[in-house]
Design an enzyme around this catalytic site. Structure first.
Site, PDB file in Angstrom:
ATOM      1  N   LYS A  88      28.168  -3.259   0.762  1.00  0.00           N
ATOM      2  CA  LYS A  88      27.821  -4.429  -0.041  1.00  0.00           C
ATOM      3  C   LYS A  88      27.399  -5.579   0.878  1.00  0.00           C
ATOM      4  CE  LYS A  88      30.775  -2.496  -3.453  1.00  0.00           C
ATOM      5  NZ  LYS A  88      31.701  -1.425  -3.140  1.00  0.00           N
ATOM      6  N   GLY A  89      26.153  -6.029   0.684  1.00  0.00           N
ATOM      7  CA  GLY A  89      25.557  -6.986   1.605  1.00  0.00           C
ATOM      8  C   GLY A  89      26.072  -8.396   1.423  1.00  0.00           C
ATOM      9  N   THR A  90      27.233  -8.672   1.988  1.00  0.00           N
ATOM     10  CA  THR A  90      27.813  -9.996   1.840  1.00  0.00           C
ATOM     11  C   THR A  90      29.006 -10.086   2.780  1.00  0.00           C
ATOM     12  OG1 THR A  90      28.737 -11.533   0.247  1.00  0.00           O
ATOM     13  CG2 THR A  90      29.407  -9.290   0.026  1.00  0.00           C
ATOM     14  N   THR A  91      29.616 -11.269   2.887  1.00  0.00           N
ATOM     15  CA  THR A  91      30.924 -11.380   3.536  1.00  0.00           C
ATOM     16  C   THR A  91      31.804 -12.255   2.669  1.00  0.00           C
ATOM     17  OG1 THR A  91      29.791 -11.410   5.664  1.00  0.00           O
ATOM     18  CG2 THR A  91      32.122 -11.936   5.670  1.00  0.00           C
TER      19      THR A  91
ATOM     20  N   LYS B 201      29.372 -16.994  -4.758  1.00  0.00           N
ATOM     21  CA  LYS B 201      30.086 -15.722  -4.691  1.00  0.00           C
ATOM     22  C   LYS B 201      31.566 -15.867  -4.984  1.00  0.00           C
ATOM     23  CE  LYS B 201      26.832 -13.662  -1.594  1.00  0.00           C
ATOM     24  NZ  LYS B 201      26.536 -12.948  -0.374  1.00  0.00           N
TER      25      LYS B 201
END
Lengths: 198, 312
Positions: free
Chosen positions: B94-97, B128
């Site tokens: 999942k492209g996030t932090t 987010k």
């Protein structure tokens, strides 16, 4: 990389499981308890896919409790094992649960017993059982050093030997292990074997 | 972003067949012209190249790619991305932090704000951290729509629980509700990696819930493609006894380091705190500006400098 194993001794049964919750290369937690206390005298060590493990084991736990409320007496270990196998078998061809279970229990009349339940609903009553990559090391260790009617100390020593072997030989060995025991006094946590504090 | 290339081996042989046929067509045409050219004495033989041409003669190739020079390639369907793909295979998808941790004063929740579609950054200002209700927060990782919808749905269920039971739902209960919903949709393609953080009667609570049906109770989590980077900073700087400011700075720093190394994370680092009276938004900082505040530009040491020669 999850390891669960167990053995039967003199008047008790032991279940050992690793306590890591892993997602691909990340270790989310290293103190996740995977040995569920089903009721006062039953332990269920489960390994498998995260969601399935939690959902299936809780489902079994609540149904075992329901039986006791309805009928006034608790299920025997054999009956609980067969119930679990039945549920896995029914779900197998529709929506299979990817969980492997080691069920340990103590009954007043039959004493301690251990059941090996596979994710494809295999059921065997055994003296020693193991699942996961750790089983490659634990099974032969147990085959070599196990003898019937071991004392608690002997069994704990054998479990420790298995844990040490897994730690030294498995490429991504789990960090911590928990040991739980069930005997005439009930099912309880015995001890942890840690390498990291979490 | 991966460009889909047809299997190069098949392509190569196909091109060879086609080029031979186009070549023979060219030959025929040039044969005709050369008979004329014998009279006109013009030589077009130099125009006949052995490599397939762009444009007209390649109408036979429907995909419009030009042919690669023929040399032996390893047996993969996509050689250029093979190494990138092997890293992508182990990296969290999942492209996030996002991260959250429990400490003495409550729960600290932080996230970046970049949304990416493969290699394209579609937004740098995505929220987010989702406010489920005034004392519970959820983080978003994975599919934006899935996270937003199911968190909103969870908020509705929590409110219904409050109305039915005349007391607030616990963080345990809320996370279990979400986990059960996601479990029932297992295998149907939902992509959700979320953390539910809140403060209930038992104190601060933090749960990790994902679309595979997993639910974990813990004190420290990070989710997303940048999470390994964030874990490194978080683990080394974490102490239970921190003040709110120290914890916020740790969270901010961990997000910054993850955005520095991970291409799919960036934008702004937002930090929230959940305390006994509910959540508060502490800060929103652009990670680019954070970079220069943590690592200011040092004037370079000049070893030798050219100056004007003094003319006598």
């Amino acid at each position: 990389m999850e390891c669960v194993f167990g053995m039967v001794g003199k008047g008790f049964a032991l279940v050992v499981a690793d306590t890591s919750a892993v997602n691909s290369i990340l270790v989310h937690k290293s103190n996740e308890d995977k040995i569920m206390v089903l009721d006062s005298h039953k332990l269920m060590g489960a390994s498998g896919e995260a969601g399935d493990r939690a959902q299936f084991t809780e489902y079994v736990q609540k149904n075992v409790a329901l039986y006791q409320y309805r009928n006034g007496i608790p299920l025997t270990t054999k009956a609980a094992a067969n119930f679990m196998r039945g549920e896995l078998a029914t779900a197998l061809r529709k929506n299979p649960y990817m969980v492997n279970i080691v069920l340990a229990g103590f009954d007043k009349d039959t004493g301690p017993s251990l059941y090996f339940i596979d994710y494809i609903a295999t059921l065997h009553k055994v003296d020693k059982a193991a699942f996961g990559y750790g089983s490659y090391f634990a099974l032969s260790m147990m085959d070599r050093h196990y003898h019937p009617n071991m004392t608690v100390d002997e069994a704990i020593k054998l479990a420790e030997q298995c844990i040490e072997e897994i730690r030294s030989r498995l490429v991504v060995a789990p960090q911590n292990f928990v040991i739980k025991i069930v005997d005439k006094d009930g099912a309880r946590e015995h001890s942890w074997r840690r390498t990291t504090k979490d | 972003m991966t460009i889909f290339l047809p299997c190069l081996g098949v392509c190569k042989s196909l091109l060879q067949v086609l080029s031979r046929s186009t070549f023979s067509l060219l030959n025929q045409r040039s044969g005709l012209t050369s008979r004329l050219e014998v009279i006109m004495m013009l030589d077009f033989s130099g125009l006949e190249s052995s490599a397939p041409l762009y444009g007209g003669s390649n109408e036979l190739l429907s995909d419009g790619f030009s042919a690669a020079p023929s040399f032996d390639l390893p047996v993969t369907s996509d050689f250029d991305d093979f190494q990138k793909n092997s890293i992508q295979m182990v990296k969290p998808a999942k492209g996030t932090t996002t991260l959250a941790f429990i400490f003495k004063e409550g729960v600290m929740v932080a996230a970046d704000s970049r949304a990416s579609m493969g290699g394209y950054i579609s937004s740098q200002s995505v929220k987010k951290i989702i406010e489920i209700n005034p004392y519970m927060l959820g983080t978003m990782a994975g599919g934006a729509a899935d996270c937003q919808f199911w968190h909103r749905n969870l908020g509705i269920k929590c409110r219904l629980h409050e109305l039915a039971n005349k007391r607030r739902i616990s963080v345990t209960g809320a996370s279990k509700l979400l986990a059960n919903i996601l479990y029932s949709y297992r295998g149907m393609g939902l992509s959700v990696g979320t953390m539910i953080a809140g403060w209930d009667e038992k104190g601060p609570g933090l749960y990790y819930v994902d679309s595979e049906g997993g639910r974990l109770k813990g004190t420290k989590f990070s989710v997303g493609s940048g999470s390994p980077y964030a874990y490194g900073v978080l683990d080394s700087g974490y102490k239970y006894d921190m003040t709110i400011d120290e914890a916020a700075e740790l969270a901010r720093r961990a997000i910054y380091h993850a955005t520095f190394r991970d291409g799919a994370s960036g934008g702004v680092a937002s930090v929230y705190h959940v305390g006994p009276t509910g959540w508060t938004k502490l800060s929103v900082d652009d990670v680019g500006e954070l970079h220069y505040s943590y690592y200011p530009v040092e004037p370079t040491i000049v070893e030798q400098e050219m100056t004007e020669a003094v003319v006598a």
